[in-house]
Scaffold this motif. Structure first.
Motif, PDB file in Angstrom:
ATOM      1  N   UNK A 105       0.827  -1.212   0.000  1.00 54.71           N
ATOM      2  CA  UNK A 105       0.000   0.000   0.000  1.00 54.71           C
ATOM      3  C   UNK A 105       0.858   1.258   0.000  1.00 54.71           C
ATOM      4  N   UNK A 106       1.919   1.270   0.801  1.00 59.58           N
ATOM      5  CA  UNK A 106       2.810   2.437   0.840  1.00 59.58           C
ATOM      6  C   UNK A 106       3.499   2.610  -0.507  1.00 59.58           C
ATOM      7  N   UNK A 107       3.898   1.491  -1.136  1.00 58.15           N
ATOM      8  CA  UNK A 107       4.513   1.558  -2.459  1.00 58.15           C
ATOM      9  C   UNK A 107       3.560   2.193  -3.464  1.00 58.15           C
ATOM     10  N   UNK A 108       2.279   1.855  -3.377  1.00 59.10           N
ATOM     11  CA  UNK A 108       1.290   2.424  -4.283  1.00 59.10           C
ATOM     12  C   UNK A 108       1.087   3.919  -4.047  1.00 59.10           C
ATOM     13  N   UNK A 109       1.158   4.342  -2.776  1.00 61.38           N
ATOM     14  CA  UNK A 109       1.036   5.772  -2.470  1.00 61.38           C
ATOM     15  C   UNK A 109       2.188   6.562  -3.104  1.00 61.38           C
ATOM     16  N   UNK A 110       3.410   6.040  -2.951  1.00 61.84           N
ATOM     17  CA  UNK A 110       4.588   6.685  -3.542  1.00 61.84           C
ATOM     18  C   UNK A 110       4.452   6.744  -5.063  1.00 61.84           C
ATOM     19  N   UNK A 111       3.999   5.645  -5.657  1.00 57.22           N
ATOM     20  CA  UNK A 111       3.813   5.597  -7.112  1.00 57.22           C
ATOM     21  C   UNK A 111       2.794   6.627  -7.566  1.00 57.22           C
ATOM     22  N   UNK A 112       1.696   6.744  -6.836  1.00 57.46           N
ATOM     23  CA  UNK A 112       0.630   7.677  -7.199  1.00 57.46           C
ATOM     24  C   UNK A 112       1.118   9.117  -7.163  1.00 57.46           C
ATOM     25  N   UNK A 113       1.827   9.493  -6.096  1.00 51.00           N
ATOM     26  CA  UNK A 113       2.356  10.859  -5.962  1.00 51.00           C
ATOM     27  C   UNK A 113       3.335  11.169  -7.089  1.00 51.00           C
ATOM     28  N   UNK A 114       4.230  10.216  -7.380  1.00 44.02           N
ATOM     29  CA  UNK A 114       5.232  10.415  -8.433  1.00 44.02           C
ATOM     30  C   UNK A 114       4.586  10.608  -9.797  1.00 44.02           C
ATOM     31  N   UNK A 115       3.589   9.773 -10.090  1.00 44.88           N
ATOM     32  CA  UNK A 115       2.934   9.842 -11.390  1.00 44.88           C
ATOM     33  C   UNK A 115       2.126  11.131 -11.556  1.00 44.88           C
ATOM     34  N   UNK A 116       1.452  11.560 -10.502  1.00 40.70           N
ATOM     35  CA  UNK A 116       0.676  12.807 -10.570  1.00 40.70           C
ATOM     36  C   UNK A 116       1.603  13.984 -10.824  1.00 40.70           C
ATOM     37  N   UNK A 246      -2.017   6.583 -13.554  1.00 45.24           N
ATOM     38  CA  UNK A 246      -2.500   7.136 -12.287  1.00 45.24           C
ATOM     39  C   UNK A 246      -3.799   6.454 -11.872  1.00 45.24           C
ATOM     40  N   UNK A 247      -4.698   6.254 -12.822  1.00 44.58           N
ATOM     41  CA  UNK A 247      -5.958   5.581 -12.532  1.00 44.58           C
ATOM     42  C   UNK A 247      -5.706   4.180 -12.002  1.00 44.58           C
ATOM     43  N   UNK A 248      -4.758   3.478 -12.635  1.00 41.60           N
ATOM     44  CA  UNK A 248      -4.426   2.114 -12.210  1.00 41.60           C
ATOM     45  C   UNK A 248      -3.926   2.103 -10.769  1.00 41.60           C
ATOM     46  N   UNK A 249      -2.995   3.007 -10.438  1.00 37.19           N
ATOM     47  CA  UNK A 249      -2.438   3.034  -9.091  1.00 37.19           C
ATOM     48  C   UNK A 249      -3.478   3.444  -8.055  1.00 37.19           C
ATOM     49  N   UNK A 250      -4.297   4.454  -8.388  1.00 35.27           N
ATOM     50  CA  UNK A 250      -5.338   4.903  -7.464  1.00 35.27           C
ATOM     51  C   UNK A 250      -6.338   3.780  -7.201  1.00 35.27           C
ATOM     52  N   UNK A 251      -6.690   3.032  -8.255  1.00 35.82           N
ATOM     53  CA  UNK A 251      -7.633   1.915  -8.074  1.00 35.82           C
ATOM     54  C   UNK A 251      -7.075   0.852  -7.145  1.00 35.82           C
ATOM     55  N   UNK A 252      -5.735   0.653  -7.187  1.00 36.13           N
ATOM     56  CA  UNK A 252      -5.101  -0.299  -6.277  1.00 36.13           C
ATOM     57  C   UNK A 252      -5.180   0.198  -4.832  1.00 36.13           C
ATOM     58  N   UNK A 253      -5.104   1.522  -4.662  1.00 32.23           N
ATOM     59  CA  UNK A 253      -5.120   2.111  -3.322  1.00 32.23           C
ATOM     60  C   UNK A 253      -6.484   1.983  -2.647  1.00 32.23           C
ATOM     61  N   UNK A 254      -7.552   2.078  -3.441  1.00 28.35           N
ATOM     62  CA  UNK A 254      -8.894   2.113  -2.843  1.00 28.35           C
ATOM     63  C   UNK A 254      -9.556   0.737  -2.766  1.00 28.35           C
ATOM     64  N   UNK A 255      -8.831  -0.291  -3.174  1.00 20.69           N
ATOM     65  CA  UNK A 255      -9.388  -1.651  -3.114  1.00 20.69           C
ATOM     66  C   UNK A 255      -9.514  -2.100  -1.656  1.00 20.69           C
TER      67      UNK A 255
END
Length: 255
Positions: A105-116, A246-255
């Protein structure tokens, strides 16, 4: 060895080969191999850290095949970019080290911030692609940027090559040169990260080999397609790919 051969020639092996093939083509053209590779491997039930490790191996092998081709053709000098290779390799190792420590989950948060952040840069660049730029107009490279991207690449990956391409385009490199430098960085960061994953014992060769073979084939096909890619396509496609990443990473975060 016999068991591995059976895995490689099975239906699953063919599926993994196809995933590597498509991911490499997308990766060479638009720097978003992870958009295909990561979710596809997770979809077939491969654990996240094994997926990342295999991704590094396949992408590294694919990038190496391109780099060798560039050097043989005289497009790149490894001596000129030795410091960039070293910095990217260290970034990949550090990224892999962090990935082992951090939760998914933390990895996905970092990915989301970087991509945005990268997505905003792309949208704000009115002259992102400059086809006719001469080499003398290229701006100096701040190695902290490739290092930071390599850390992200070593620990997660999707969109990292696209970030590098975007950075080099903003530094006034022509698109093909940006792709070449990005492949050098991808090879270096993936090699560093993969070696760390390998020594931690999470590499599955039954998965890694067919994906890598597909990546090698796909990388050469991608290079054959690049000359036919028009500038206006790149200007439209880069932001779209960022958006879907970004959509892909965000969707992983809210699962």
């Amino acid at each position: 060895m016999e068991i591995l051969l059976q895995e490689w020639v099975s239906v699953k092996g063919f599926v993994l080969f196809t995933i590597g093939l498509l991911a490499a083509i997308i990766g060479v053209l638009f720097g978003a191999a992870g958009f295909i590779l990561m979710p596809s491997m997770l979809l077939v039930g491969i654990p996240i850290h094994t997926t990342v490790a295999v991704n590094k191996f396949a992408t590294g092998i694919s990038a190496l095949s391109n780099v060798v081709s560039f050097v043989i053709k005289g497009h790149l000098s490894l001596e000129k970019y030795a410091s960039l290779i070293m910095v990217s390799s260290l970034g990949g190792v550090f990224g892999a080290f962090l990935a082992i420590l951090l939760s998914e989950k933390i990895m996905n948060v970092v990915a989301c911030i970087s991509l945005i952040f990268a997505f905003i840069i792309v949208l704000c660049s009115n002259k992102l692609i400059i086809k006719g730029t001469k080499e003398t107009q290229e701006q100096p490279i701040n190695k902290l940027i490739p290092f930071a991207i390599s850390i992200y690449d070593g620990g997660f990956g999707p969109g990292s090559a696209l970030m590098n391409i975007t950075y080099f385009l903003k530094k006034q490199y022509i698109y093909l040169k940006a792709v070449e430098l990005t492949r050098i960085i991808s090879f270096s960061s993936c090699t560093g990260a993969f070696l760390y994953y390998y020594f931690t014992g999470i590499v599955n060769w039954g998965i890694a080999i067919p994906v890598a073979i597909g990546s090698i084939v796909g990388s050469f096909l991608g290079l054959k397609i690049i000359p036919f890619i028009k500038t206006k396509w790149i200007q439209v496609i880069l932001p779209i790919i960022f958006f879907f990443l970004i959509v892909q990473v965000v969707s992983d975060l809210i699962k």
